[in-house]
Design a protein around this motif. Sequence first.
Motif, PDB file in Angstrom:
ATOM      1  N   UNK A   1      36.450 -77.915  93.585  1.00  0.00           N
ATOM      2  CA  UNK A   1      35.586 -77.232  92.621  1.00  0.00           C
ATOM      3  C   UNK A   1      34.126 -77.264  93.074  1.00  0.00           C
ATOM      4  N   UNK A   2      33.683 -78.390  93.604  1.00  0.00           N
ATOM      5  CA  UNK A   2      32.289 -78.506  94.028  1.00  0.00           C
ATOM      6  C   UNK A   2      31.987 -77.535  95.164  1.00  0.00           C
ATOM      7  N   UNK A   3      32.932 -77.350  96.056  1.00  0.00           N
ATOM      8  CA  UNK A   3      32.762 -76.388  97.138  1.00  0.00           C
ATOM      9  C   UNK A   3      32.696 -74.966  96.592  1.00  0.00           C
ATOM     10  N   UNK A   4      33.578 -74.653  95.637  1.00  0.00           N
ATOM     11  CA  UNK A   4      33.571 -73.319  95.028  1.00  0.00           C
ATOM     12  C   UNK A   4      32.282 -73.078  94.255  1.00  0.00           C
ATOM     13  N   UNK A   5      31.808 -74.104  93.570  1.00  0.00           N
ATOM     14  CA  UNK A   5      30.583 -73.974  92.802  1.00  0.00           C
ATOM     15  C   UNK A   5      29.392 -73.735  93.713  1.00  0.00           C
ATOM     16  N   UNK A   6      29.389 -74.392  94.843  1.00  0.00           N
ATOM     17  CA  UNK A   6      28.287 -74.187  95.792  1.00  0.00           C
ATOM     18  C   UNK A   6      28.287 -72.752  96.308  1.00  0.00           C
ATOM     19  N   UNK A   7      29.477 -72.213  96.580  1.00  0.00           N
ATOM     20  CA  UNK A   7      29.560 -70.814  97.024  1.00  0.00           C
ATOM     21  C   UNK A   7      29.092 -69.875  95.914  1.00  0.00           C
ATOM     22  N   UNK A   8      29.448 -70.199  94.672  1.00  0.00           N
ATOM     23  CA  UNK A   8      29.050 -69.358  93.552  1.00  0.00           C
ATOM     24  C   UNK A   8      27.530 -69.344  93.391  1.00  0.00           C
TER      25      UNK A   8
END
Length: 328
Positions: free
Chosen positions: A319-326
Motif C-alpha cells: 500500500x505504501x508503494x501504491x500511495x507513493x505512486x498516487x
Amino acid sequence: MTVLVTGGAGYIGAHMALALLDAGETVTVLDNLVTGFDWAVDARARFVRGDAGDSALTARLIADHGVTDIIHFAGSVVVPESVTDPLGYYANNTAASRNLIEAAHAGGVKRFIFSSTAAVYGMAGDEPVREDAPLAPLSPYGRSKLMTEWMLADLAAASDLKFGVLRYFNVAGADPQGRAGQSTAKATHLIKAACQAALGVRERLDLFGTDYPTRDGTCVRDYIHVSDLVNAHSVVLDHLRGGADSVTLNCGYGRGASVREVIDTVKAVSGVDFEVRETTRRPGDPAAIVAGAERLKSELGWTPHHDDLEEIVASAWAWEQALRRRNA
C-alpha cells in the motif's frame, strides 16, 4: 437498512465501508476529512462531509438515510498528542461521541458499534489482557475512549439500545485487494512509519524506548490486520441484529511482537536497511499489551484470516508503494 460509518474516509473506517458494501449493505459515510481522504470512500457509499459531533447533522442523516446501525470510528488516536492536548481529545472523542449517541437514541437507532482501544487497560503486563481486567488508562486518549464506553453502557441500561464495544490492540496492514490502506502522511503507526522509512519518505525511524521490561527492551504489541478487525465488526453487527445482548470484546491475536521484531520484519519484506534512531520513551506508552481475544472467537465465532506479521507488513508495504505512486 443503512449503516452510518463515522470516520469512514479514514484508515479503519474506509476498510469497514468496503466490507459492508461488499456484503451488500447500504452505507453512508460521515467524515470531516481532517485526517481522512474523500478519494478513500468507495463510490458505492453515500459520502457526507461533516463532524460526528454535529448533533443537527447526524440527526438529519439518521432520518433522511434511514440509518438503523452506526459504526463509530471518528476521533483522535495519537497517545502522545492526547497527553499534550487533553481537552482536545475529550472534545473530539468523548463530547463528540456523546452528541452522536444522543442523536442515535433520539432517531431510533437500535445498534451502535464503537471503536474503542486497548489503551483503556493501561499498563497491562506481559500476559494477554482479558475484557474483565482492571480499567486503568494511562493517557487522556484511553480515558476519552473509556468515557464513551461508559456512556453507551449507561444508555443501554436505560433504553433498548444495543451496543458493541471493540477494544483494538494495534491495527496494521492494508486491504489485500489494494483498495485502501493507512494514508495519513504523518501517522504514528509503527509499521507504516517503518515502511515510509524504507521508501525514503522519512529520513529515519525513531525507536522510542529501549529499556522496557520486555524480552528485548522495546515495547510489545499485538498487531491485528485491518481486514480481520473490520470482519470482527461485521460479526458483532450480525450478533446484535440477531437480537443478542450488548458486548464488549477485545480485538487481537493473543500474541505480541516487539518494536525491534517489527522493524526487522519491515526490513526483510522491503529489502531496505533503513536508519533506526534509538531515543527515549514516549509518555503514556505501556511496556506490553497483548489481547486476550478468546471471547470474540468462542462466543461469536470470529476467525482471523491474516494472522501473520509478515503478511501484515507485506500488505502495508504494498500500500505504501501504491500511495507513493498516487502522490507522485
